[in-house]
Design a protein around this motif. Structure first.
Motif, PDB file in Angstrom:
ATOM      1  N   UNK A   1       0.876  -1.165   0.000  1.00 44.56           N
ATOM      2  CA  UNK A   1       0.000   0.000   0.000  1.00 44.56           C
ATOM      3  C   UNK A   1       0.914   1.215   0.000  1.00 44.56           C
ATOM      4  N   UNK A   2       0.696   2.117  -0.937  1.00 44.47           N
ATOM      5  CA  UNK A   2       1.588   3.255  -1.052  1.00 44.47           C
ATOM      6  C   UNK A   2       3.029   2.787  -1.244  1.00 44.47           C
ATOM      7  N   UNK A   3       3.932   3.352  -0.455  1.00 41.02           N
ATOM      8  CA  UNK A   3       5.340   2.957  -0.551  1.00 41.02           C
ATOM      9  C   UNK A   3       5.679   1.774   0.339  1.00 41.02           C
ATOM     10  N   UNK A   4       4.688   1.296   1.090  1.00 45.15           N
ATOM     11  CA  UNK A   4       4.921   0.216   2.035  1.00 45.15           C
ATOM     12  C   UNK A   4       4.687  -1.145   1.375  1.00 45.15           C
ATOM     13  N   UNK A   5       5.645  -2.079   1.584  1.00 46.17           N
ATOM     14  CA  UNK A   5       5.490  -3.460   1.130  1.00 46.17           C
ATOM     15  C   UNK A   5       5.838  -4.385   2.291  1.00 46.17           C
ATOM     16  N   UNK A   6       5.102  -5.491   2.408  1.00 49.40           N
ATOM     17  CA  UNK A   6       5.500  -6.494   3.387  1.00 49.40           C
ATOM     18  C   UNK A   6       5.497  -7.867   2.733  1.00 49.40           C
ATOM     19  N   UNK A   7       6.481  -8.659   3.124  1.00 51.30           N
ATOM     20  CA  UNK A   7       6.646 -10.033   2.651  1.00 51.30           C
ATOM     21  C   UNK A   7       6.062 -10.940   3.724  1.00 51.30           C
ATOM     22  N   UNK A   8       4.925 -11.585   3.426  1.00 54.06           N
ATOM     23  CA  UNK A   8       4.229 -12.375   4.438  1.00 54.06           C
ATOM     24  C   UNK A   8       5.050 -13.576   4.886  1.00 54.06           C
ATOM     25  N   UNK A   9       5.743 -14.215   3.952  1.00 52.93           N
ATOM     26  CA  UNK A   9       6.522 -15.403   4.321  1.00 52.93           C
ATOM     27  C   UNK A   9       7.790 -15.010   5.076  1.00 52.93           C
ATOM     28  N   UNK A  10       8.480 -14.011   4.571  1.00 55.90           N
ATOM     29  CA  UNK A  10       9.736 -13.597   5.205  1.00 55.90           C
ATOM     30  C   UNK A  10       9.539 -12.706   6.412  1.00 55.90           C
ATOM     31  N   UNK A  11       8.291 -12.237   6.618  1.00 50.27           N
ATOM     32  CA  UNK A  11       7.954 -11.369   7.746  1.00 50.27           C
ATOM     33  C   UNK A  11       8.885 -10.164   7.803  1.00 50.27           C
ATOM     34  N   UNK A  12       8.996  -9.505   6.639  1.00 55.70           N
ATOM     35  CA  UNK A  12       9.808  -8.292   6.528  1.00 55.70           C
ATOM     36  C   UNK A  12       8.980  -7.204   5.851  1.00 55.70           C
ATOM     37  N   UNK A  13       9.381  -5.952   6.092  1.00 57.06           N
ATOM     38  CA  UNK A  13       8.678  -4.844   5.466  1.00 57.06           C
ATOM     39  C   UNK A  13       9.659  -3.813   4.938  1.00 57.06           C
ATOM     40  N   UNK A  14       9.220  -3.050   3.922  1.00 53.82           N
ATOM     41  CA  UNK A  14      10.071  -2.035   3.320  1.00 53.82           C
ATOM     42  C   UNK A  14       9.273  -0.759   3.068  1.00 53.82           C
TER      43      UNK A  14
END
Length: 228
Positions: free
Chosen positions: A129-142
């Protein structure tokens, strides 16, 4: 995510529970079918890991009762019953996946991730959403390409909110996502966790808006009011 394990073998249950907790999930465990049936009546789960050979009430009956009540949690059957007939009955009764014992823990974890992705994001492994991304498997966000320093609790909160993007998420729903029967979080503790997550989302153009007395909505700044 909140997960129920219904498994009467303590060693298997412990191994599955440790794996899921390590991945950041809140996990409850029962070892009898009637306890699984009661847990599904009383609490809300995103996923059920269900053995078929449970004492007092077999897993297939637990599954059928749950689906007849409209239970929507994803169900992963883990069992030593490998016959085609058993697999067909379980899937036709409402199971979402079927894993035969013995299995490799990595495969179990991958199937859990796939079921949860399907549940919250039509199987897509990334939420954005917007500039935010999250990796559900890796449990990381950017924030675009910059990694966010999120704790396990903060990631679980963000996962719960983004999975229901644009919809109200109540404090009770967030509490259930974060805690199992042996854990608890106070209202003040939840407020602090939300406050810390908001600070880490600064600059992502994503906000967590408070709906006073009801809960929270995550949204892109500009699509609604700014955070309270």
């Amino acid at each position: 995510m909140r997960i129920l394990i219904a498994e009467d073998d303590p060693a298997i249950a412990s191994g599955l529970s440790d794996s899921l907790i390590e991945s950041g999930h809140a996990v409850d465990r029962v070892n009898r079918g009637n306890d699984a049936d009661a847990a599904l009546r009383d609490d809300t789960y995103d996923l059920v890991v269900l053995d078929l050979g449970l004492p007092q009430l077999d897993g297939l009956s637990v599954l059928r009762r749950a689906r007849s009540r409209g239970e929507s949690a994803a169900v992963l059957v883990v069992t030593a019953r490998e016959g085609v007939g058993e697999r067909v009955r379980a899937l036709d009764s409402g199971a979402d996946d079927y894993l035969i014992k013995p299995f490799v823990l990595e495969e179990f974890a991958a199937r859990v991730r796939a079921l949860l992705r399907r549940r919250v994001n039509q199987g897509i492994p990334m939420l954005s959403i917007g500039r935010l991304r999250i990796d559900l498997a890796g449990r990381r966000g950017w924030n675009e390409d910059v990694a966010l320093d999120l704790t396990g609790r903060e990631f679980a909160l963000l996962d719960a909110l983004l999975s229901r993007r644009g919809r109200l998420v109540s404090r009770e729903q967030l509490t259930q996502t974060l805690c199992n029967w042996e854990q608890d979080i106070t209202n003040n503790g939840l407020d602090i966790a939300i406050h810390r997550l908001r600070r880490k989302l600064e600059g992502t153009d994503v906000t967590i808006r408070t709906i006073r007395g009801l809960g929270y909505v995550v949204e892109e700044i500009g699509s609604g009011e700014r955070s309270s």
